[in-house]
Write an enzyme that holds these catalytic residues in place. Structure first.
Site, mmCIF file in Angstrom:
data_model
loop_
_atom_site.group_PDB
_atom_site.id
_atom_site.type_symbol
_atom_site.label_atom_id
_atom_site.label_comp_id
_atom_site.label_asym_id
_atom_site.label_seq_id
_atom_site.Cartn_x
_atom_site.Cartn_y
_atom_site.Cartn_z
ATOM 1 N N GLU A 108 0.823 -1.212 0.000
ATOM 2 C CA GLU A 108 0.000 0.000 0.000
ATOM 3 C C GLU A 108 0.856 1.260 0.000
ATOM 4 O O GLU A 108 0.568 2.227 -0.700
ATOM 5 C CB GLU A 108 -0.918 0.001 1.223
ATOM 6 C CG GLU A 108 -1.923 -1.126 1.282
ATOM 7 C CD GLU A 108 -3.003 -0.991 0.220
ATOM 8 O OE1 GLU A 108 -3.755 -1.946 0.031
ATOM 9 O OE2 GLU A 108 -3.075 0.054 -0.441
ATOM 10 N N ARG A 147 0.752 3.818 -3.278
ATOM 11 C CA ARG A 147 0.069 5.088 -3.020
ATOM 12 C C ARG A 147 1.058 6.228 -2.785
ATOM 13 O O ARG A 147 0.947 7.289 -3.397
ATOM 14 C CB ARG A 147 -0.870 4.945 -1.813
ATOM 15 C CG ARG A 147 -1.936 3.880 -1.977
ATOM 16 C CD ARG A 147 -3.055 4.098 -0.997
ATOM 17 N NE ARG A 147 -3.886 2.892 -0.845
ATOM 18 C CZ ARG A 147 -5.117 2.900 -0.367
ATOM 19 N NH1 ARG A 147 -5.676 4.024 0.011
ATOM 20 N NH2 ARG A 147 -5.794 1.778 -0.244
ATOM 21 N N ASP A 179 -5.115 -9.848 -8.306
ATOM 22 C CA ASP A 179 -5.453 -9.076 -9.500
ATOM 23 C C ASP A 179 -4.269 -8.358 -10.137
ATOM 24 O O ASP A 179 -3.978 -8.509 -11.325
ATOM 25 C CB ASP A 179 -6.569 -8.082 -9.187
ATOM 26 C CG ASP A 179 -6.260 -7.198 -7.983
ATOM 27 O OD1 ASP A 179 -5.349 -7.537 -7.206
ATOM 28 O OD2 ASP A 179 -6.928 -6.169 -7.815
ATOM 29 N N GLU A 204 -11.961 0.833 -10.837
ATOM 30 C CA GLU A 204 -11.557 -0.108 -11.888
ATOM 31 C C GLU A 204 -12.379 0.023 -13.176
ATOM 32 O O GLU A 204 -11.835 -0.062 -14.287
ATOM 33 C CB GLU A 204 -11.627 -1.547 -11.359
ATOM 34 C CG GLU A 204 -10.543 -1.904 -10.381
ATOM 35 C CD GLU A 204 -10.772 -1.331 -8.995
ATOM 36 O OE1 GLU A 204 -9.788 -1.160 -8.239
ATOM 37 O OE2 GLU A 204 -11.949 -1.042 -8.661
#
Length: 682
Positions: free
Chosen positions: A312, A316, A445, A580
Site C-alpha cells: 500500500e 500510493r 489481480d 476499476e
C-alpha cells in the site's frame, strides 16, 4: 295499531318523618336494548344509516385533524420512517430533501431544459431528491479489521492479509440484518470477512478524531442536468468538493470521514493528500496543489515509529511522489521518494527474498503478519514499477534488483495452472500456498496487470514477463471466462480445486483496460475482443443496480431465464467509490474513440453525485447499491477516489490524447503515471 306499552314494575313512593322521599322508579330504567327493540324497523335502519355516515365523515376528515397537531407530525412521522427504512439513523435527525442550506437553486430556462452551468457550478444529477443521511453519534471508535480468522492485532500495525487495502469500517450501529451478521473489510488484494476476525482495542498509536454528532444538513440536492455540460469541469467540481471535505476535516491525515466530519488514520502519512498530488496537477488545480506541496515540504516525515504495509505504501505514497516529480520536475518529491524507498528495503530481508508484508519505517525492521508467514501475490508482485523507476532516477540498482528477483522466483515456481497463480506465497520457503484456488480478483489481480506493465515500462525487452502475461490470458480464457444465461454477458469467474464459481469482484474490471493496452501494443487481436465483451459486463454491473453503482462483488446467473444477469448477495452490496471500471473505460475510449464509453463514465459520475456526495464536502462509500432510498452511507472516503476514480474520469473526458499518452506513460495500480523507458539501442 301498536299495543299499549307494558309495565313490568310497580312504582312505590315512601316518605320518612324528615320529609325525604324515595321512588324506586329512577333505579328501574328500561334497558337500552329494550328501548331499541321497541323501535320500528324503519326507525332502526335510519339510525344505523346516520351512524354510518358519521363514521365515514370522521375517517375522511382524520388527516386534516392530525395536521393541526404539529407537535406529532415531525417526530412521529420520522420515527415511523426510521422503523421502516432508515434503521441506521437516530430519531432526532431528519433527511433534508431539496437544496442544501444556504445554496440558491440554479436558474433554469424552461421545464425541460437543464440549468445553465456557470464556471464554478457543480454538475450534479437532477432527479428525485434522495438524501445522504448523516451517521449517528459514534459511541465507540472502531478500527479496520486487519487480520485472518480469530487473530487480533494491537498497536500501530498495517494491513497485511490482502494486497492493496481497500479497507472499509462500518460506522453505523444499525443496518440490514445481513450486515449485522456479516460485515466485510475489503482490500484490493484481499477480501476478509469481519465476522472472522476480532477488533483490536484502540491504542495510543492509532489516532482517530473524535466525531461530532451528525448534522442533519449533511445532504445534497440531487439534480440531473439534461442540457449540455462541460464534463471536464464537472469532474473538477467533484474533485474540489471532495478536497474541501478533506481540507476542512482531515487535513494531513490519511482519510476523510465526511458524514461525521472527522478523519481516519491508517499509517499517519497523509495518504489522501499524497495520493491526490498528481490528480490536482493534471486537472490544473494550482491553488490546491500548492497547499498540498507546502504540507509535503514542511510536515511530511517518514522518520516515525510506524508499521506500514509495503504494498500500500509503495503504490500510493512512493508511486504518488514519483509521478508528481515527473509531472512537475520538482526535486522535493524525488527526495521524499528516495527517503521512503530506503526505509522500505528491510521488508526484503527474508530467507526466500519474498518480502514481508509489514515494515516499520522508523525502526528499520520488517515482519510478516502474526498469524502467518504468507504474503499475497498481489502484495509482492505489484511493487515493481515503483522500485524499478526509483532505481532509474537515483542510479542506485538495489531497488530494482530486489523486486526483479521476486518476479524471477514467481516465474519459475511450480503450482501454476496455465499461467494462473495461487493467491498466497510463503516468505520462508518462497513457495505457493493454498494451491488450487485461482482468481483475478482480490489477492491476485494486480499480479497480472504488472506483468504487462513492467514489460511496457522496460521498453518491451523482458521476454519472461511477456511470456507469463500471454500464458495467463490464455489460462483466463480457458478456465475462468463464462457467459450468463439471460443476456449472454461474458464474465470472469473463479476456480477452486477445479470447481467453477460464477463470482466476480468489481476489482476484476481492471481487466478490459489491461487487455486493450496489450492489444494496442501488438498483442493478439482477440485480447481486444475479450476486452470489449468484459467492458459491457462491467457496465451492466452498474446499470442493473437501482442506484446505478456497482456492488463490491457480483455473482452471475448461468441459467437461461428472463431475470437479472447480475445477482448480489446482501453482504456484497456495498460500493467503495472504486476506480476499476472507469479505469477501463479510459483505456477503451483512448483506443477505440467510441463515445459510448464516455457516456457510460458520465452516468457513473452522476450516480456518485446522486448517492455518495455529502453536502459539507467529500464523498462517502455506501452500504447498499440496491436501495436508492437508503443507500446507507459508510462515512469513509478512500484515498483512491481522488487518486484514481476522479483522475480516470477526467482523462476519459479529455479531448487531449497527448495528456499522459499511453505510448509514453504507464500507470501503476494506483493510477500514478510513470514514464516508459527509452528502448535500448539494438
Amino acid at each position: 295499531m301498536y299495543p299499549p306499552s307494558r309495565k313490568d314494575f310497580i312504582s312505590l313512593t315512601l316518605s320518612d318523618p324528615h320529609s325525604h322521599t324515595y321512588n324506586n322508579g329512577k333505579h328501574r330504567r328500561q334497558s337500552c336494548w329494550r328501548k331499541w327493540k321497541q323501535l320500528s324497523r324503519l326507525q332502526r335502519s335510519l339510525i344505523l344509516f346516520l351512524l354510518a355516515l358519521l363514521l365515514i365523515f370522521g375517517l375522511l376528515s382524520y388527516p386534516g385533524i392530525t395536521e393541526q397537531w404539529g407537535g406529532l407530525s415531525d417526530r412521529e412521522d420520522w420515527l415511523e420512517l426510521n422503523d421502516r427504512e432508515l434503521k441506521d439513523v437516530p430519531p432526532d435527525v431528519k433527511p433534508v430533501l431539496g437544496p442544501a442550506a444556504g445554496k440558491a437553486p440554479a436558474p433554469v430556462a424552461g421545464p425541460h431544459v437543464g440549468a445553465a452551468l456557470g464556471p464554478d457550478a457543480v454538475a450534479e444529477p437532477r432527479g428525485p431528491n434522495v438524501p445522504i443521511l448523516a451517521k449517528p453519534p459514534i459511541k465507540k471508535k472502531t478500527f479496520p479489521k486487519r487480520g485472518p480468522p480469530t487473530m487480533q492485532r494491537d498497536g500501530n500495525v498495517s494491513d497485511t492479509v490482502g494486497g492493496e487495502k481497500r479497507g472499509q469500517e462500518l460506522v453505523q450501529d444499525g443496518g440490514e440484518d445481513e450486515d449485522k451478521e456479516k460485515k466485510i473489510v475489503s482490500w484490493r488484494g484481499a477480501m476478509i470477512e469481519a465476522d472472522q476476525a476480532t477488533e483490536p482495542p484502540p491504542s495510543a498509536s492509532e489516532k482517530e478524531a473524535a466525531a461530532p454528532p451528525a448534522n442533519p444538513a449533511d445532504t445534497v440536492p440531487l439534480e440531473v442536468s439534461t442540457g449540455k455540460v462541460d464534463r471536464l469541469e464537472a469532474v473538477r467540481d467533484a474533485f474540489r468538493h471532495a478536497w474541501k471535505g478533506y481540507k476542512d476535516y482531515a487535513w494531513g491525515h490519511d482519510e476523510l470521514k465526511p458524514i461525521s466530519k472527522s478523519f481516519g488514520e491508517w499509517f499517519g502519512l497523509g495518504l489522501t493528500l499524497i495520493d491526490s498530488l498528481d490528480t490536482m496537477w493534471i486537472m490544473g488545480l494550482k491553488e490546491e496543489f500548492e497547499e498540498a506541496k507546502n504540507w509535503v515540504e514542511k510536515e511530511l516525515s517518514f522518520n516515525k515509529n510506524a508499521d506500514v504495509n509495503l504494498f500500500e505504501t509503495t503504490i500510493r505514497i512512493l508511486g504518488g511522489l514519483l509521478s508528481t516529480y515527473h509531472l512537475t520536475g520538482d526535486h522535493l518529491f524525488l527526495e521524499k521518494a528516495k527517503d521512503l524507498g530506503s526505509r522500505l528495503m528491510p521488508a526484503f530481508k527474508t530467507p526466500s527474498k519474498i518480502p514481508f508484508s509489514d515494515v516499520n519505517i522508523g525502526k528499520g525492521t520488517a515482519h510478516p503478519p502474526r498469524w502467518t508467514s504468507d504474503s499475497t501475490l498481489a502484495e509482492v508482485t505489484s511493487i515493481q514499477l515503483e522500485f524499478r523507476e526509483l532505481s532509474r532516477l537515483t542510479q542506485e540498482p538495489q531497488y530494482q534488483e530486489v523486486v526483479n528477483e521476486v518476479m524471477e522466483l514467481v516465474h519459475n515456481l511450480p503450482g501454476k495452472q496455465d499461467g494462473l497463480v495461487p493467491m498466497f506465497i510463503n516468505t520462508n520457503s518462497g513457495q505457493f500456498t493454498h494451491k488450487g484456488v485461482f482468481t483475478l480478483g482480490a489477492r491476485a489481480d494486480s499480479y497480472y496487470e504488472y506483468l504487462l506493465k513492467q514489460w511496457l515500462q522496460g521498453g518491451k525487452t523482458e521476454d519472461s514477463l511477456l511470456e507469463d502475461y500471454l500464458q495467463a490470458v490464455e489460462g483466463v480464457k480457458k478456465h475462468l471466462v463464462r457467459q450468463t444465461g439471460p443476456s449472454r454477458l461474458t464474465f470472469v469467474g473463479e476456480l477452486s480445486h477445479n470447481r467453477f464459481n460464477p463470482k466476480m469482484d468489481h476489482l476484476v474490471c481492471f481487466l478490459p483496460g489491461t487487455l486493450a493496452l496489450g492489444a494496442h501494443n501488438s498483442l493478439p487481436g482477440d485480447h481486444m475482443d475479450l476486452a470489449v465483451q468484459l467492458m459491457e459486463t462491467c457496465h451492466r454491473m452498474y446499470t442493473q443496480m437501482e442506484t446505478g453503482l456497482s456492488p463490491e462483488i457480483a455473482h452471475f446467473s448461468l441459467q437461461a431465464s428472463d431475470g437479472r444477469d447480475v445477482v448480489v448477495k446482501p453482504a456484497d452490496r456495498h460500493n467503495l467509490l472504486r476506480p476499476e471500471t472507469v479505469e477501463s473505460l479510459f483505456y477503451m475510449y483512448r483506443f477505440t474513440k467510441d463515445t459510448k464509453y464516455r457516456d457510460w463514465g458520465w452516468e457513473i459520475l452522476q450516480s456518485f453525485n446522486k448517492y455518495t456526495k455529502v453536502s459539507g464536502g467529500g464523498y462517502t462509500s455506501i452500504n447498499n447499491v440496491r436501495d436508492p432510498v437508503n443507500p446507507g452511507p459508510r462515512d469513509k472516503m478512500e484515498s483512491f477516489f481522488l487518486g484514481e476514480t476522479l483522475k480516470y474520469l477526467y482523462l476519459l473526458f479529455s479531448d487531449d490524447m497527448e495528456l499522459l499518452s499511453l505510448d509514453k506513460y504507464v500507470f501503476n495500480t494506483e493510477a500514478h503515471p510513470l514514464p516508459i523507458w527509452p528502448s535500448p539501442p539494438k
